[in-house]
Enzyme design. Structure first.
Site, short mmCIF file in Angstrom:
data_model
loop_
_atom_site.label_atom_id
_atom_site.label_comp_id
_atom_site.label_asym_id
_atom_site.label_seq_id
_atom_site.Cartn_x
_atom_site.Cartn_y
_atom_site.Cartn_z
N LYS A 37 44.25 -39.17 29.04
CA LYS A 37 44.41 -38.91 27.62
C LYS A 37 44.79 -37.44 27.36
O LYS A 37 45.57 -37.14 26.45
CB LYS A 37 43.12 -39.25 26.87
CG LYS A 37 42.80 -40.74 26.85
CD LYS A 37 43.85 -41.55 26.11
CE LYS A 37 43.41 -42.99 25.89
NZ LYS A 37 44.40 -43.77 25.13
N ALA A 63 38.69 -39.81 34.79
CA ALA A 63 40.10 -40.23 34.87
C ALA A 63 40.63 -40.64 33.50
O ALA A 63 41.77 -40.33 33.15
CB ALA A 63 40.24 -41.38 35.86
N TYR A 64 39.79 -41.31 32.71
CA TYR A 64 40.20 -41.69 31.35
C TYR A 64 40.51 -40.43 30.55
O TYR A 64 41.55 -40.34 29.89
CB TYR A 64 39.07 -42.49 30.69
CG TYR A 64 39.40 -43.00 29.32
CD1 TYR A 64 40.08 -44.21 29.15
CD2 TYR A 64 39.04 -42.30 28.17
CE1 TYR A 64 40.40 -44.69 27.89
CE2 TYR A 64 39.34 -42.77 26.91
CZ TYR A 64 40.01 -43.97 26.77
OH TYR A 64 40.32 -44.43 25.51
N GLY A 65 39.62 -39.45 30.62
CA GLY A 65 39.85 -38.20 29.91
C GLY A 65 41.09 -37.47 30.39
O GLY A 65 41.83 -36.89 29.60
#
Length: 269
Positions: free
Chosen positions: A178, A173-175
């Protein structure tokens, strides 16, 4: 190209160089620690007047007081990236204090415990969306409006991640957020370039921040594994990442817009 074979070289100048950001008024969101705090110190040394924003007042105030002690012009405001009104208030505060906005560094971000996609709690996904994508989206929109209404031009840099450029099984999810931010950056660059507002992003690799330390606590040895995948063989100091942001925000990068600059020690080379 306009150059011809008879083009004369630009003569060298012996005039002393001004600070990289001299005369600029800037906003740094996420300035309380890590890359943002390093950027605040660097931008001030390079001549910028700054409004620092962060959700944690104690950290933010400490950074502001440290910079103020050097004689630089700095103010601060508590800002929660997940709250659009708070983000807009930070931009408005910059204009109220300094009368203009020339540069903005959207560095704030949130992290959640590492988990593969099928085990990521939906609440974590929603939190990352609010802070890491919607927050910068709102910030860029407000910053463009402030630049348009005051300086008439400007430069914006957002902090993406090298994790946006590859599959990331433990931080999916972070990737994803971003990577979406990279798209926002490109779209904004195309939209606002005709107004002489440049919009770029930086994609740090392994950087010694609290976020990285927390990841290493949850997955012991991850820093060593990431360093083993990095040609320079080490993680970055936050100040090294701040240098890239400062250059992109400066007039020395006047023909650079719409790019995601990797600052990753060669990890994605």
């Amino acid at each position: 190209m306009n150059e011809t074979a008879n083009s004369a070289p630009v003569p060298a100048t012996s005039a002393p160089a001004a600070g990289l950001l001299a005369g600029k008024t800037g906003l740094i969101i996420g300035a309380g620690r890590g890359i943002g705090a390093a950027a605040a110190r660097l931008f001030a040394r390079e001549g910028a007047r700054l409004l620092l924003a962060s959700p944690t007042e104690a950290r933010l105030k400490a950074v502001a007081e440290e910079i103020r002690a050097t004689g630089a012009s700095v103010d601060h405001i508590v800002c929660d990236l997940s709250d659009p009104a708070s983000v807009r208030a930070a931009v408005d505060r910059t204009v109220k204090v300094y009368g203009r906005l020339d540069i903005a560094f959207n560095n704030g971000a949130a992290a959640v415990p590492p988990n593969p996609l099928d085990r990521l709690p939906e609440a974590d996904l929603d939190h990352l969306y609010a802070v890491n994508l919607k927050g910068p989206w709102v910030a860029v929109a407000a910053e463009v409006a402030a630049m348009r209404g005051t300086a008439g031009r400007g430069a914006i840099v957002s902090t993406s991640s090298v994790g946006s450029l590859m599959g990331n099984p433990w931080l999916p999810a972070y990737g994803a957020m971003k990577r979406a931010l990279n798209s926002v950056t490109a779209s904004a660059a195309v939209t606002y370039g005709p107004e002489n507002i440049r919009v770029n992003a930086i994609a740090p690799g392994t950087t010694r921040t609290d976020m990285l330390e927390h990841w290493n606590e949850a997955d012991p040895g991850v820093i060593d594994r990431l360093n083993a995948q990095t040609p320079l063989g080490r993680s970055a100091d936050p100040a090294e990442i701040a240098e890239a942001a400062a250059w992109l925000l400066s007039d020395r990068a006047s023909y650079v817009t719409g790019t995601v600059l990797r600052v990753d020690g060669g990890m994605r080379a």
